[in-house]
Design a protein around this motif. Structure first.
Motif, short mmCIF file in Angstrom:
data_model
loop_
_atom_site.label_atom_id
_atom_site.label_comp_id
_atom_site.label_asym_id
_atom_site.label_seq_id
_atom_site.Cartn_x
_atom_site.Cartn_y
_atom_site.Cartn_z
N GLY A 135 0.82 -1.21 0.00
CA GLY A 135 0.00 0.00 0.00
C GLY A 135 0.86 1.26 0.00
N GLY A 136 2.06 1.19 -0.57
CA GLY A 136 2.95 2.35 -0.65
C GLY A 136 3.65 2.67 0.66
N LYS A 137 3.46 1.85 1.70
CA LYS A 137 4.10 2.08 3.01
C LYS A 137 4.98 0.89 3.38
N LEU A 138 5.90 1.13 4.29
CA LEU A 138 6.73 0.02 4.76
C LEU A 138 5.86 -0.93 5.60
N SER A 139 5.83 -2.18 5.19
CA SER A 139 5.06 -3.15 5.98
C SER A 139 5.97 -4.03 6.83
N ARG A 140 7.25 -4.10 6.47
CA ARG A 140 8.20 -4.89 7.27
C ARG A 140 9.59 -4.30 7.07
N TYR A 141 10.38 -4.27 8.14
CA TYR A 141 11.75 -3.79 8.03
C TYR A 141 12.58 -4.60 9.00
N GLN A 142 13.65 -5.19 8.51
CA GLN A 142 14.55 -5.94 9.40
C GLN A 142 15.99 -5.53 9.10
N VAL A 143 16.76 -5.36 10.15
CA VAL A 143 18.17 -4.98 10.02
C VAL A 143 19.02 -6.03 10.74
N ILE A 144 20.06 -6.52 10.09
CA ILE A 144 21.07 -7.32 10.80
C ILE A 144 22.40 -6.60 10.67
N THR A 145 22.96 -6.22 11.81
CA THR A 145 24.21 -5.45 11.83
C THR A 145 25.42 -6.36 12.05
N PRO A 146 26.61 -5.84 11.75
CA PRO A 146 27.83 -6.64 11.97
C PRO A 146 27.97 -7.11 13.42
#
Ligand code: NFE
Length: 482
Positions: free
Chosen positions: A402-413
């Motif tokens: 729908g033009g919006k972020l529905s999921r966001y995942q970050v894996i950092t060092p």
């Protein structure tokens, strides 16, 4: 009888890390027999991004950390471009590389001179070098130049930041990384100013930084064999040399058994092999083992087996070390061994390599050609941005609906390196590197600090605090937050 020493917080790192080591008498000496690394704050960026405009993501995720914001901006931008089916222009790629390179140089210099060096030499006896643990240091003339360089490095780091701001507009947290390109078109004057700073820095790196690291490695040569850990190295690759990202200055790949005769390198890296375990992390147990594209962030605190806010990322179900040594090893630039001093040496040599490439990217820039080629937010889509922050492999996974972020995942060092135990009970890379390390004084385990610092952990990246319902933060014109 075993002693349990708790370092809470571990000092001279970025962010808040607690490390608990069990020290026992083994074969006639004190040795670390167990270790637990704890990220002590909840990050929550994944949850606060949901429902926002995708173009907010690079700006917000750069706030994960002030030391490596450029990498977060780049990973986010690449993920959004993948979701929109876009390929970057040549000028956008080169400008992204140059500002990221500036950030690498400042970060590597910061790590060695301000954070790690004091494990090997005594600084000036005044703040910020005191108070410090009183422990025995090796008095060796080869280290005589290092102490004055602790101060001289401040100018080098400042210059690296100023260099990044020439194209990035500001440092830290430049806002020039946007899906569709880069917001600033290079001018001849900016290229000349950037090159002047780069030339000065490359001289400092080759004439001061590298010799200083080599001197420490020569005096503490036994530390080449301390803190090897998992010997599994992972690099997502970084500094794109082609607009579609298929060629990189530092290649993508993994190395199993690094530094052993049976070691094998695998360039057929497959991001589908990445999962995050949460059995020992303060997240909902039913979300363990998920690929980050299907990831979930549901905090549960406390819980019986939990001891960290870091999840435990795994590749093919196994823990992997990320960082400059992994990058340089996978790329074939450094394969002398795995351990504390090898991490420092690989990091310094990487600074030389990146500085050299930056000079070439400056030559390749097309002066006056706008690096922004347009971006329309897709109604739906998904993408991943895989890159390398100074401390190692960084991934952002996005889904748009729908033009919006529905999921966001970050894996950092640092999630890779300082991860807690996984679902099989296997320790993370830093925990494994600590186990087996000999310690002179269980109350002041400087040897453990040397192992920890060699990974250059950043818990700001790995975890972050969010205060739902908390008072709004007011930013005054002076830049000070209240
Ligand atoms: Ni806060 Fe970062 C880097 C990232 S480390 S410094 O480099 O991503 O986990």
């Amino acid at each position: 009888m075993a002693t349990i020493t708790v370092m809470d917080p571990v000092t001279r790192i970025e962010g808040h890390l607690k490390v608990e080591v069990t020290i026992d008498w083994v074969n006639g000496r004190n040795s670390i027999t167990d270790a637990r690394c704890t990220g002590t704050l909840f990050r929550g960026f994944e949850t606060l991004l949901q429902g926002r405009a995708p173009t907010d993501a690079p700006v917000i995720t750069e706030r994960i950390c002030g030391v490596c914001p450029v990498s977060h901006g780049l990973a986010s931008t690449l993920a959004l471009e993948k979701a929109a089916g876009l390929v970057q222009s040549t000028n956008a790629r080169l400008l992204r590389n140059l500002v990221l390179g500036a950030n690498y140089l400042q970060s590597h210099l910061l790590h060695f001179y301000l954070l790690a060096a004091l494990d090997y030499v005594r600084g000036p006896q005044k703040a910020p070098w005191t108070p410090a643990w009183d422990f025995e240091l090796r008095d060796d003339p080869r280290l005589a130049d290092l102490v004055p360089h602790l101060v001289a490095s401040l100018e080098a780091r400042r210059r690296a930041h100023e260099m990044g701001a020439i194209f990035g507009g500001r440092m830290p947290s430049p806002h020039t990384y946007v899906p569709g390109g880069f917001t600033l078109a290079p001018t001849a004057a900016a290229v000349a100013a950037f090159r002047a700073q780069l030339t000065w820095l490359r001289t400092f790196i080759s004439d001061t930084y590298v010799p200083d690291v080599e001197a420490v490695a020569a005096v503490y040569t036994d530390y080449k064999n301390v803190g090897a850990g998992v010997r599994k190295l992972l690099s997502f690759g970084v500094f794109e040399e082609s607009n579609d990202g298929s060629a990189k200055l530092l290649k993508t790949g993994i190395q199993d058994g690094a530094g052993t005769r049976s070691g094998s390198r695998d360039t057929s890296f497959n991001a589908a092999q990445i999962t995050e375990h949460v059995t020992a992390s303060w997240y909902e147990d039913s979300t363990t083992g998920l690929h980050p594209a299907a990831g979930s962030t549901q905090p549960v605190y406390p819980k019986p087996q939990g001891y960290s806010w870091l999840k435990a990322p795994r590749y093919g179900g196994k823990p992997f070390e990320a960082g400059p040594l992994a990058r340089m090893w996978v790329n074939g630039d450094y394969r002398s061994g795995v351990g504390v001093m090898h991490r420092h040496l690989a990091r310094a040599r990487e600074a030389v390599k990146v500085g050299q490439a930056m000079d070439r990217w400056l030559d390749e820039l097309q002066v006056g050609v706008p690096p922004f080629t347009g971006y329309d937010t897709p109604t739906s889509g998904s993408g991943v941005g895989l890159t390398e922050a100074p401390r190692g492999a960084l991934g952002h996974w996005v889904a748009i609906s729908g033009g919006k972020l529905s999921r966001y995942q970050v894996i950092t060092p640092t999630c890779w390196n300082a991860s807690p135990r996984d679902d099989a009970g296997v320790r993370g890379p830093m925990e494994q590197a600590l186990v087996g390390t000999s310690v002179m004084d269980p109350n002041r385990p400087i040897e453990a600090l040397r192992v920890i610092h060699s990974f250059d952990p950043c818990l700001s990246c790995a975890v972050h605090v969010m205060r739902p319902g908390g008072a709004p933060v007011t930013v005054l014109r002076t830049g000070l937050a209240t």
